[in-house]
Motif scaffolding. Structure first.
Motif, PDB file in Angstrom:
ATOM      1  N   ASN A  72       0.818  -1.256   0.040  1.00 52.24           N
ATOM      2  CA  ASN A  72       0.067   0.130   0.146  1.00 52.24           C
ATOM      3  C   ASN A  72       0.833   1.383   0.019  1.00 52.24           C
ATOM      4  O   ASN A  72       0.455   2.355   0.491  1.00 52.24           O
ATOM      5  N   THR A  96       1.422   6.374   1.793  1.00 53.90           N
ATOM      6  CA  THR A  96       1.064   5.468   2.457  1.00 53.90           C
ATOM      7  C   THR A  96      -0.474   5.431   2.310  1.00 53.90           C
ATOM      8  O   THR A  96      -1.048   6.280   2.821  1.00 53.90           O
ATOM      9  N   THR A  98      -4.504   4.259   2.787  1.00 52.04           N
ATOM     10  CA  THR A  98      -5.505   3.293   3.157  1.00 52.04           C
ATOM     11  C   THR A  98      -6.648   3.105   1.832  1.00 52.04           C
ATOM     12  O   THR A  98      -6.468   3.622   0.902  1.00 52.04           O
ATOM     13  N   LYS A  99      -7.759   2.952   2.230  1.00 50.13           N
ATOM     14  CA  LYS A  99      -8.745   2.572   1.279  1.00 50.13           C
ATOM     15  C   LYS A  99      -9.094   3.982   0.476  1.00 50.13           C
ATOM     16  O   LYS A  99      -9.066   4.056  -0.763  1.00 50.13           O
TER      17      LYS A  99
END
Length: 238
Positions: A72, A96, A98-99
């Motif tokens: 990710n 970095t 996340t969704k």
């Protein structure tokens, strides 16, 4: 950092900075429209490669993006006119994801200690990757079972406590130590690092797990900044 037609890319190395040190396959799709600290950004991801652009200062500055994503984490470099050279007109970035959000840093030059600044963003609702056809019905997939070990090579970090999914698994873990391989039965693990016997958190990262690989999770860097380097080895009998 001045902003005059920068170019961001991550398909080469500068002075040893590890743009592509993550050997993991992508675990997120960053395709979509993003609101960021430097204007709206459009990203398109295909097979781990990311292209796109964003605008800054009311659209007066347009930027082209080229990057490589592993797990990710998207890593790369930026460069801008007139010289396209570090440290004033080139540097690196690391996001970095996340969704639907990302947090990261960018810097001038290619030394990890040069001085980093924050760069964050959130995906505009409805602009993410379009879902594919629903999967065929059938039995649920088997739980992934793989193996992971930890290595401490952060030079002046000192001893640390290692937590996995909020549970302490290694206490007083010292420099140059290497653990044995432990079974992992989940599709991801939250790795957290604390100073030994203290409540001072030094690092955290979510690592996606693929059952076909053996994972070496290496704590690198120093007391100012800790990086988690993930090295994979193909299992002989997955």
């Amino acid at each position: 950092m001045t902003f005059q037609q920068p170019i961001i890319r991550s398909d080469f190395h500068h002075n040893g900075f590890p743009y592509n040190f993550r050997q993991q396959p992508p675990t997120v799709d960053v395709t979509g429209e993003w609101r960021t600290d430097f204007g709206n950004m459009t990203l398109k991801q295909e097979n781990g490669k990311v292209t796109g652009n964003y605008t800054y200062r009311g659209g007066r500055i347009s930027v082209r993006i080229e990057g490589t994503i592993g797990g990710n984490v998207l890593t790369g470099s930026w460069s801008e006119s007139p010289s396209y050279a570090p440290p004033e007109s080139a540097g690196y970035f690391r996001f970095t994801f996340t969704k639907d959000s990302f947090a990261g840093t960018y810097a001038q030059g290619f030394s990890t200690g040069y001085g980093e600044r924050k760069w964050t963003g959130t995906r505009i609702p409805g602009t993410g990757p379009q879902p594919g056809p629903p999967p065929e019905s059938g039995p649920p997939p088997a739980v992934a079972i793989t193996n992971a070990r930890f290595v401490h090579v952060a030079v002046d970090l000192g001893n640390v406590d290692v937590y996995i999914n909020q549970q302490k698994v290694y206490n007083n873990f010292s420099y140059t130590n290497v653990t044995g391989y432990d079974d992992v039965t989940t599709s991801s693990i939250l790795v957290e690092l604390y100073r030994a016997n203290q409540n001072t958190k030094l690092f955290e990262e979510l690592v996606q797990i693929n059952k076909q690989y053996l994972y070496s999770l290496i704590f690198a860097g120093n007391s100012e900044r800790v990086d988690l380097i993930t090295l994979l080895n193909q299992k002989k009998n997955p």
